[in-house]
Scaffold this active site. Structure first.
Site, short mmCIF file in Angstrom:
data_model
loop_
_atom_site.label_atom_id
_atom_site.label_comp_id
_atom_site.label_asym_id
_atom_site.label_seq_id
_atom_site.Cartn_x
_atom_site.Cartn_y
_atom_site.Cartn_z
N LYS A 86 22.02 19.29 -25.27
CA LYS A 86 20.59 18.99 -25.39
C LYS A 86 20.40 17.51 -25.67
O LYS A 86 21.15 16.91 -26.45
CB LYS A 86 20.00 19.85 -26.52
CG LYS A 86 18.49 19.77 -26.68
CD LYS A 86 18.06 20.73 -27.78
CE LYS A 86 16.58 20.66 -28.07
NZ LYS A 86 16.19 21.60 -29.15
N SER A 161 12.46 24.39 -28.41
CA SER A 161 12.61 23.13 -27.73
C SER A 161 13.88 23.04 -26.88
O SER A 161 14.03 22.10 -26.10
CB SER A 161 12.60 21.98 -28.75
OG SER A 161 13.68 22.11 -29.67
N SER A 185 14.00 27.32 -31.92
CA SER A 185 14.29 26.57 -30.71
C SER A 185 15.59 26.92 -30.01
O SER A 185 15.85 26.41 -28.93
CB SER A 185 14.28 25.07 -31.01
OG SER A 185 12.98 24.64 -31.33
#
Length: 476
Positions: A86, A161, A185
């Site tokens: 990420k 996210s 997330s």
């Protein structure tokens, strides 16, 4: 495995095939990169292509394996296996932008602990995945890299996210995707994309960004976790094992064993009662019940139970996180963010009580009471089975509908997952099936450092429900 495309192999099987010499790391990486280049343009899940460095790393991995065989040495458990990271943690030499235009040149001087641990295990990073601005929306879109699409349906959200991570691994880009979770997330994108994950206990996986110019606020540190998303529970377990290795840069890392003692007799599972004020989709709740049946069939003792002050815990999460953001971070965020982020941020703030100094201290103290109550509850019921969300997966921009819509999404729909962050407890998500063609997962919560029990139960559900993304691949 030999008749299945390489990009569809699990991390466990890929690592075993490389170690056994059935396939080279270079072949594996080339297959994943070719697949990424074929499917990513429609998804925008991977926003930084690290293919050139990955191919070089694969050649090195093959040479290392050949030498290890000569010397009789073992290689790491993910030797030659492609993964994604990420874009909000540090990868040396790459920008940790966190989805923010103003941070596009925030070049990491070194690897974060997660990246370092993955590399030590032999994993090869093939790309960086998308996140919303400041990783603070549950919908993955930003002015720097754009919108990430859900591989099941481009009109609904891939979550956030860690939406890029979830979409990538579901689509077959990398075998394990790194993500992180401060309010859902990891678990929300796992649900949206039909993959599995574990939000570990706070302190299980070390975290630190060498590029950071200041430490995060205290509750943000205590409520956030790094973790793996993968297509199967076995791959999640392997990812957790690798990511959880010690790193001295995280003062909160805990040297807890990954396996604990097995409870005596059938493990009691609390099937979470749905609060009366929640508006639910019956089809989604029916799949939670189906997961409960799968656990009962596997020998778990399942009974419906009301959870300890779920709503109070959720409100404490909102108050603490939003007070920290508004006091310490809002000026920077508002100065460099886009209008969509700002609209959502104000919706978040509207959910919370802004705490003064005394209120913040009292809220931190109250957190201990809630954790104590939950730990006592988990002594009686070692596992809790909850929905991930109680509603169908919403549209890609559903959080832009104003403060009332933000409240509906986070207070009503996602209350079961955000609450767990304030408690610091582990929570796994595993897919159960499809509702109106979209994936639905359930959450399994355990006591501190009992990720093993959460993943055991998730595996029991997976044995009945199957690996859901295989349906996605068959339909394409």
């Amino acid at each position: 495995m030999t008749t299945t495309p390489i990009w569809q192999w699990s991390a466990v099987d890929t690592a075993a095939a490389i170690r056994a010499g059935k396939v080279s790391a270079e072949q594996v990486v080339d297959a994943h990169l070719a697949h990424m280049h074929a499917v990513n343009p429609a998804l925008n899940a991977v926003v930084v292509d690290l293919g050139e460095a990955a191919r070089s790393a694969a050649k090195t991995a093959d040479a290392t394996l050949a030498e290890a065989r000569k010397q009789g040495h073992e290689v790491g458990p993910l030797h030659g296996v492609p993964v994604t990271i990420k874009i909000n943690i540090d990868v040396e030499g790459e920008a940790n932008s966190n989805g923010v235009v103003a941070l596009k040149d925030n070049i990491a001087p070194g690897d974060s602990p997660v990246v370092s641990n993955l590399r030590k295990a032999g994993a090869i990073v093939i790309g960086l995945t998308n996140t919303p601005e400041f990783s603070l929306r549950a919908f993955t879109d930003n002015p720097l890299h754009g919108l990430t699409r859900n591989p099941w349906n481009a009109d609904v959200t891939c979550g956030g996210s860690s939406g890029g991570a979830g979409a990538a691994v579901a689509a077959g880009i990398g075998t394990i995707a790194h993500g992180n979770d401060i309010g859902g997330s990891l678990r929300w994108p796992a649900h949206c994309n039909g993959v599995a994950t574990i939000k570990p206990t706070q302190g299980r996986i070390p975290a630190y960004n060498p590029s950071a110019t200041a430490e995060r606020p205290l509750m943000a540190q205590f409520m956030s976790s790094q973790g793996p998303l993968a297509r199967s529970v076995a791959d999640v377990r392997l990812g957790l094992e690798v990511m959880a290795q010690r790193d001295p840069r995280d003062p909160w890392w805990v040297p807890a064993p990954l396996e604990g003692p097995k409870p005596k007799g059938p493990i009691k599972v609390a099937l979470a009662k749905i609060p009366a004020d929640m508006d639910t989709d019956p089809g989604v709740i029916a799949l939670q019940r189906k997961a409960a049946d799968h656990l009962a069939d596997a020998g778990y003792a399942v009974s419906e139970v009301e959870l300890p002050d779920l709503s109070g815990v959720w409100q404490l999460w909102a108050d603490l996180i939003m007070s920290e953001v508004w006091t310490l971070q809002k000026d920077q965020m508002l100065a460099v963010s886009g209008p969509d982020f700002q609209k959502t941020l104000h919706g978040f703030v509207a959910l919370a009580s802004q705490l003064d100094k005394a209120g913040y201290m009292k809220a931190i103290a109250d957190r201990s009471r809630h954790i104590r109550n939950w730990l006592a509850f988990l002594e009686e019921h070692p596992l809790v089975l909850t929905p991930t969300t109680v509603k169908a997966t919403p549209a890609v921009d559903a959080d832009l509908g104003g403060d009332a819509r933000v409240k509906e999404l986070f207070w009503n729909d996602l209350r079961f997952i955000s609450s767990i962050n304030v408690l610091g407890l582990p929570g796994a998500v595993v897919p159960v099936g499809l509702h109106n063609g979209l994936p639905v997962g359930v959450q399994i919560v355990g006591s501190r450092y009992r990720e093993d029990l959460c993943l055991d139960a998730a595996a029991a559900i997976e044995r009945k429900a199957g690996v859901l993304v295989e349906q996605l691949w068959q339909d394409r």
